[in-house]
Design a protein around this motif. Structure first.
Motif, PDB file in Angstrom:
ATOM      1  N   VAL A 175      31.587  43.862  40.503  1.00 59.05           N
ATOM      2  CA  VAL A 175      30.146  44.003  40.663  1.00 59.05           C
ATOM      3  C   VAL A 175      29.777  43.866  42.138  1.00 59.05           C
ATOM      4  CG1 VAL A 175      29.641  43.092  38.356  1.00 59.05           C
ATOM      5  CG2 VAL A 175      29.695  41.528  40.314  1.00 59.05           C
ATOM      6  N   LEU A 176      28.589  44.335  42.465  1.00 58.58           N
ATOM      7  CA  LEU A 176      27.967  44.112  43.768  1.00 58.58           C
ATOM      8  C   LEU A 176      26.517  43.727  43.517  1.00 58.58           C
ATOM      9  CD1 LEU A 176      29.172  47.146  45.955  1.00 58.58           C
ATOM     10  CD2 LEU A 176      29.962  44.773  46.084  1.00 58.58           C
ATOM     11  N   SER A 177      25.936  43.051  44.478  1.00 51.25           N
ATOM     12  CA  SER A 177      24.503  42.773  44.409  1.00 51.25           C
ATOM     13  C   SER A 177      23.756  43.942  45.038  1.00 51.25           C
ATOM     14  CB  SER A 177      24.171  41.482  45.170  1.00 51.25           C
ATOM     15  OG  SER A 177      24.324  41.687  46.567  1.00 51.25           O
ATOM     16  N   TYR A 178      22.458  44.003  44.789  1.00 48.91           N
ATOM     17  CA  TYR A 178      21.632  45.027  45.417  1.00 48.91           C
ATOM     18  C   TYR A 178      21.749  44.921  46.938  1.00 48.91           C
ATOM     19  CZ  TYR A 178      19.458  46.006  40.927  1.00 48.91           C
ATOM     20  OH  TYR A 178      19.243  46.372  39.622  1.00 48.91           O
ATOM     21  N   GLY A 179      21.822  43.693  47.449  1.00 46.89           N
ATOM     22  CA  GLY A 179      21.980  43.480  48.891  1.00 46.89           C
ATOM     23  C   GLY A 179      23.313  43.980  49.403  1.00 46.89           C
ATOM     24  N   GLY A 232      35.496  43.473  31.140  1.00 45.92           N
ATOM     25  CA  GLY A 232      36.121  42.188  31.424  1.00 45.92           C
ATOM     26  C   GLY A 232      35.316  41.265  32.316  1.00 45.92           C
ATOM     27  N   VAL A 233      34.085  41.636  32.602  1.00 46.39           N
ATOM     28  CA  VAL A 233      33.203  40.786  33.413  1.00 46.39           C
ATOM     29  C   VAL A 233      32.384  39.936  32.455  1.00 46.39           C
ATOM     30  CG1 VAL A 233      31.307  40.714  35.083  1.00 46.39           C
ATOM     31  CG2 VAL A 233      33.063  42.498  35.265  1.00 46.39           C
ATOM     32  N   LEU A 234      32.710  38.655  32.407  1.00 49.97           N
ATOM     33  CA  LEU A 234      32.034  37.755  31.494  1.00 49.97           C
ATOM     34  C   LEU A 234      30.930  37.006  32.217  1.00 49.97           C
ATOM     35  CD1 LEU A 234      35.129  36.360  29.594  1.00 49.97           C
ATOM     36  CD2 LEU A 234      33.688  38.332  29.020  1.00 49.97           C
ATOM     37  N   ALA A 235      29.842  36.790  31.512  1.00 46.00           N
ATOM     38  CA  ALA A 235      28.693  36.097  32.076  1.00 46.00           C
ATOM     39  C   ALA A 235      28.532  34.747  31.407  1.00 46.00           C
ATOM     40  CB  ALA A 235      27.437  36.928  31.883  1.00 46.00           C
ATOM     41  N   ASN A 236      27.963  33.824  32.131  1.00 43.47           N
ATOM     42  CA  ASN A 236      27.580  32.536  31.585  1.00 43.47           C
ATOM     43  C   ASN A 236      26.084  32.655  31.307  1.00 43.47           C
ATOM     44  OD1 ASN A 236      27.150  29.924  30.877  1.00 43.47           O
ATOM     45  ND2 ASN A 236      27.677  29.050  32.877  1.00 43.47           N
ATOM     46  N   GLY A 237      25.728  32.932  30.070  1.00 41.01           N
ATOM     47  CA  GLY A 237      24.346  33.261  29.756  1.00 41.01           C
ATOM     48  C   GLY A 237      24.077  34.664  30.274  1.00 41.01           C
ATOM     49  N   ALA A 238      23.130  34.784  31.182  1.00 41.23           N
ATOM     50  CA  ALA A 238      22.806  36.082  31.785  1.00 41.23           C
ATOM     51  C   ALA A 238      23.233  36.128  33.248  1.00 41.23           C
ATOM     52  CB  ALA A 238      21.319  36.361  31.654  1.00 41.23           C
ATOM     53  N   ARG A 239      24.169  35.265  33.631  1.00 41.83           N
ATOM     54  CA  ARG A 239      24.586  35.185  35.034  1.00 41.83           C
ATOM     55  C   ARG A 239      26.094  35.414  35.159  1.00 41.83           C
ATOM     56  NH1 ARG A 239      21.983  32.379  39.287  1.00 41.83           N
ATOM     57  NH2 ARG A 239      20.644  31.551  37.664  1.00 41.83           N
ATOM     58  N   HIS A 258      33.757  37.942  40.502  1.00 36.76           N
ATOM     59  CA  HIS A 258      33.697  39.363  40.157  1.00 36.76           C
ATOM     60  C   HIS A 258      33.188  40.291  41.245  1.00 36.76           C
ATOM     61  CE1 HIS A 258      34.833  38.469  36.076  1.00 36.76           C
ATOM     62  NE2 HIS A 258      33.923  37.510  36.061  1.00 36.76           N
ATOM     63  N   ARG A 259      32.727  39.755  42.390  1.00 40.16           N
ATOM     64  CA  ARG A 259      32.219  40.624  43.462  1.00 40.16           C
ATOM     65  C   ARG A 259      33.348  41.473  44.011  1.00 40.16           C
ATOM     66  NH1 ARG A 259      28.931  37.485  46.856  1.00 40.16           N
ATOM     67  NH2 ARG A 259      27.048  38.629  46.290  1.00 40.16           N
TER      68      ARG A 259
END
Length: 95
Positions: A21-25, A78-85, A91-92
């Motif tokens: 993943v990447l952030s918008y930034g 395969g990218v797991l989240a803790n809740g919605a995070r 994963h970056r």
């Protein structure tokens, strides 16, 4: 906004590999765009053919209105989240 900027953002998003993943930034920085908000605007206009689900907020949270779809798509890679995070440190994409 010019077509070149639009395409640079699309190219960065298209290049994010599955399971990363990447952030918008992050996308803004790699595309040479001045603002993460501009990345969000571009993606809102035209991202259906892109792995849009791999772009998150800087804190690793997903878009509230797409939460279930985005988390399901990330989980399938395969990218797991803790809740919605999502843990951005894990994963970056560094590529």
């Amino acid at each position: 906004m010019d077509e070149e900027t639009f395409e640079r953002v699309r190219d960065v998003v298209a290049s994010i590999p599955a399971g990363r993943v990447l952030s918008y930034g992050d996308v803004a920085q790699r595309a040479g765009v001045s603002s993460p908000r501009l990345v969000g605007r571009i993606m809102a206009e035209d991202s259906a053919d892109l792995p849009w689900h791999r772009v998150l907020r800087a804190d690793g949270t997903v878009a509230p209105h797409l939460r279930e779809r985005q988390l399901a798509a990330l989980r399938a890679e395969g990218v797991l989240a803790n809740g919605a995070r999502v843990d951005m440190r894990t994963h970056r994409w560094a590529g």
